[in-house]
Design a protein around this motif. Structure first.
Motif, mmCIF file in Angstrom:
data_model
loop_
_atom_site.group_PDB
_atom_site.id
_atom_site.type_symbol
_atom_site.label_atom_id
_atom_site.label_comp_id
_atom_site.label_asym_id
_atom_site.label_seq_id
_atom_site.Cartn_x
_atom_site.Cartn_y
_atom_site.Cartn_z
ATOM 1 N N PRO A 336 1.785 8.053 5.305
ATOM 2 C CA PRO A 336 3.106 8.427 4.807
ATOM 3 C C PRO A 336 3.188 8.134 3.308
ATOM 4 O O PRO A 336 2.301 7.479 2.742
ATOM 5 N N ARG A 337 4.248 8.599 2.656
ATOM 6 C CA ARG A 337 4.422 8.297 1.230
ATOM 7 C C ARG A 337 4.759 6.825 1.016
ATOM 8 O O ARG A 337 4.332 6.207 0.052
ATOM 9 N N THR A 338 5.543 6.261 1.924
ATOM 10 C CA THR A 338 5.872 4.839 1.852
ATOM 11 C C THR A 338 4.635 4.022 2.214
ATOM 12 O O THR A 338 3.967 4.332 3.203
ATOM 13 N N PRO A 339 4.293 2.988 1.433
ATOM 14 C CA PRO A 339 3.125 2.171 1.785
ATOM 15 C C PRO A 339 3.232 1.639 3.212
ATOM 16 O O PRO A 339 4.307 1.211 3.645
ATOM 17 N N MET A 397 13.258 7.100 5.093
ATOM 18 C CA MET A 397 14.379 6.174 4.897
ATOM 19 C C MET A 397 14.363 5.458 3.553
ATOM 20 O O MET A 397 15.162 4.539 3.330
ATOM 21 N N ASN A 398 13.453 5.834 2.649
ATOM 22 C CA ASN A 398 13.382 5.217 1.315
ATOM 23 C C ASN A 398 13.224 3.699 1.392
ATOM 24 O O ASN A 398 13.914 2.942 0.700
ATOM 25 N N LEU A 399 12.313 3.258 2.231
ATOM 26 C CA LEU A 399 12.052 1.838 2.404
ATOM 27 C C LEU A 399 10.995 1.356 1.412
ATOM 28 O O LEU A 399 10.263 2.149 0.822
ATOM 29 N N THR A 400 10.911 0.053 1.242
ATOM 30 C CA THR A 400 9.879 -0.528 0.392
ATOM 31 C C THR A 400 8.516 -0.482 1.064
ATOM 32 O O THR A 400 7.484 -0.281 0.423
ATOM 33 N N LEU A 401 8.527 -0.642 2.385
ATOM 34 C CA LEU A 401 7.277 -0.794 3.123
ATOM 35 C C LEU A 401 7.492 -0.407 4.581
ATOM 36 O O LEU A 401 8.584 -0.579 5.125
ATOM 37 N N VAL A 402 6.440 0.121 5.206
ATOM 38 C CA VAL A 402 6.419 0.329 6.655
ATOM 39 C C VAL A 402 5.336 -0.580 7.226
ATOM 40 O O VAL A 402 4.206 -0.598 6.734
ATOM 41 N N ARG A 421 -5.017 2.334 10.725
ATOM 42 C CA ARG A 421 -5.912 1.707 9.741
ATOM 43 C C ARG A 421 -6.125 2.621 8.545
ATOM 44 O O ARG A 421 -6.073 2.190 7.391
ATOM 45 N N ARG A 422 -6.378 3.904 8.817
ATOM 46 C CA ARG A 422 -6.615 4.839 7.712
ATOM 47 C C ARG A 422 -5.347 5.064 6.899
ATOM 48 O O ARG A 422 -5.400 5.214 5.673
ATOM 49 N N ALA A 423 -4.198 5.106 7.582
ATOM 50 C CA ALA A 423 -2.929 5.279 6.870
ATOM 51 C C ALA A 423 -2.616 4.082 5.983
ATOM 52 O O ALA A 423 -1.890 4.207 4.991
ATOM 53 N N SER A 424 -3.165 2.917 6.316
ATOM 54 C CA SER A 424 -2.864 1.700 5.553
ATOM 55 C C SER A 424 -3.852 1.442 4.422
ATOM 56 O O SER A 424 -3.661 0.514 3.632
ATOM 57 N N LYS A 425 -4.912 2.255 4.330
ATOM 58 C CA LYS A 425 -5.959 1.992 3.331
ATOM 59 C C LYS A 425 -5.414 1.998 1.905
ATOM 60 O O LYS A 425 -5.769 1.146 1.089
ATOM 61 N N SER A 426 -4.556 2.965 1.571
ATOM 62 C CA SER A 426 -4.067 3.048 0.189
ATOM 63 C C SER A 426 -3.216 1.840 -0.161
ATOM 64 O O SER A 426 -3.264 1.332 -1.287
ATOM 65 N N ARG A 430 -3.919 -1.246 -3.095
ATOM 66 C CA ARG A 430 -2.934 -1.668 -4.103
ATOM 67 C C ARG A 430 -2.538 -3.125 -3.926
ATOM 68 O O ARG A 430 -1.650 -3.632 -4.607
ATOM 69 N N GLY A 431 -3.173 -3.818 -2.975
ATOM 70 C CA GLY A 431 -2.908 -5.235 -2.777
ATOM 71 C C GLY A 431 -1.613 -5.531 -2.064
ATOM 72 O O GLY A 431 -1.079 -6.639 -2.153
ATOM 73 N N ILE A 432 -1.081 -4.549 -1.313
ATOM 74 C CA ILE A 432 0.184 -4.756 -0.595
ATOM 75 C C ILE A 432 -0.100 -5.430 0.745
ATOM 76 O O ILE A 432 -0.994 -5.030 1.461
#
Length: 432
Positions: A336-339, A397-402, A421-426, A430-432
């Protein structure tokens, strides 16, 4: 005394448990037919063959479908418990609003839908791109034997040319022209799982353009379980190459609206076939090496495959070295666009109102921000069917994080965790 024929009336019946809802009240004014809560009085003359029943209860709908009404099945938690009993030709939807949208576009029901399949097939024959439903996710399809048409898929999606495509067929007989060898293991798997969410990687024939396979000597082949997808292929008279109908690397689409949101205007035609029942992509199994190997987990589990052909290579598909060996294996995918971050325990995020949380089962922890439960009853098939929609809903929902909770790594859980896992790689980069 003159007698006049009784005019029968077509209506849209909506299960009383689902009607009315705040989000579809305005939609009712746009509908071509009157809406009637059901169960209700059926004493007035009814044209059942042009009527609809919207419900998540098969037994309730049966009284109307046996008389000719078209069922539009809703994938609520209750509906998902009986989804396996829903006939494959019946359409399912995430919610009532999507079903009503479908009626607006198809006032004559399946008759209109079949006309759109015919038009879509004509467009594919002419080298165009058509977004269409399968049981896994929506695909962006082109004539697999037309190099220019296939090249346009990569252009529209922003997909790198080294990422191969899956070729969809409508009958087993078609694969003989697309591959040079069909090993015994493939024959067993085809007999057991086709049509269905299993893609087989086999040696390709010269008929298959290199642009489809990213220059590899193998081709990925699948026969979708969705009968309308197979009908589209039959009408087009050609195998169809199709990745998911989304912008490359983003969350896969499981309904027509998802396709419109990401690719609207860049394809030639969109066939709205409701929501996808499986909800995650097909399993990709390679049969070109010394041992069968899963390149991408998906709708058919490792356990199911091994029950048919015996032990398969246990090598971790995340460490194969060549991301072009299968669709969907690039490190960052489905995002998704949201981290998004994947965790074993949501506790550290539960008190943050700016964080959306995806949990497998209902959580005992108090969550301050928005949250979505993939399966209240802890069913992995239900969780898979809800995964991409949950990611999209929180992304809007314009959230900071999912934050997504890891599911059990068994059965379909392997595919769900792979996508997360793949969706979370980016986000991890970025160290999130």
């Amino acid at each position: 005394m003159d007698t006049f024929p009784v005019t029968k009336k077509a209506v849209i019946f909506i299960d009383r448990d689902l009607f009315p809802t705040p989000h579809n009240g305005g939609k009712l004014k746009l509908l071509p037919l009157e809406v009637v809560p059901y169960p209700s009085d059926l004493s007035f003359p009814l044209d059942f063959t042009h009527s609809f029943i919207i419900s998540d209860r098969l037994e309730l709908a049966k009284n109307l479908t046996t008389r000719g009404a078209t069922l539009l099945f809703i994938l609520t938690s209750r509906g998902l418990t009986t989804l396996s009993k829903l006939p494959p030709q019946d359409l399912a939807f995430h919610n009532v609003e999507e079903a009503l949208d479908w009626v607006i576009e198809h006032p004559r029901g399946i008759e209109d839908f079949q006309l759109k399949l015919t038009l879509g097939a004509q467009i594919i024959k002419k080298g165009g791109l058509v977004a269409f439903p399968t049981e896994t996710v929506y695909g962006l399809g082109a004539n697999a034997l037309n190099e220019e048409a296939v090249a346009r898929i990569f252009e529209v999606k922003g997909r790198p040319l080294h990422d191969p495509l899956i070729v969809h067929v409508q009958g087993v007989g078609e694969i003989e022209e697309l591959t040079t060898t069909i090993p015994p293991a493939a024959e067993k798997l085809i007999e057991r799982f086709w049509p269905g969410p299993l893609t087989l990687v086999l040696p390709k024939s010269p008929l298959v353009p290199d642009v489809v396979t990213a220059g590899l000597p193998s081709v990925a082949l699948r026969m979708p379980a969705n009968p309308w997808a197979r009908e589209l292929i039959r009408l087009a008279g050609t195998p169809i190459a199709a990745p998911s109908a989304n912008a490359f690397g983003r969350t896969s689409p499981t309904c027509a609206r998802h396709v419109e949101d990401q690719l609207g205007g860049r394809y030639d035609y969109l066939i709205d076939g409701g929501s996808c029942r499986v909800g995650v992509e097909s399993t990709v199994l390679s049969l070109v090496g010394e041992m069968p190997m899963i390149l991408r987990p998906g709708g058919i589990t490792r356990e199911e495959i091994e029950a048919v052909i015996g032990t398969i290579d246990k090598k971790n598909f995340e460490n194969l070295g060549s991301p072009s060996s299968s669709p969907g294996l690039l490190p960052t995918h489905y995002a998704p666009r949201t981290p998004l971050v994947l965790v074993r325990n949501i506790g550290a995020y539960a008190k943050r109102p700016d964080v959306g949380i995806i949990v497998f089962q209902k959580s005992l922890q108090k969550i301050l921000g928005p949250s979505i439960t993939l399966s209240p009853r802890g069913n992995l098939r239900e969780a898979a069917a809800n995964l991409y929609r949950a990611m999209r809903d929180l992304d809007a929902m314009n959230l900071t994080l999912v934050v997504a909770e890891k599911v059990p790594e068994e059965g379909l859980g392997a595919a769900i965790n792979d996508r997360l896992r793949r969706a979370s790689k980016s986000a991890r980069k970025r160290g999130i």
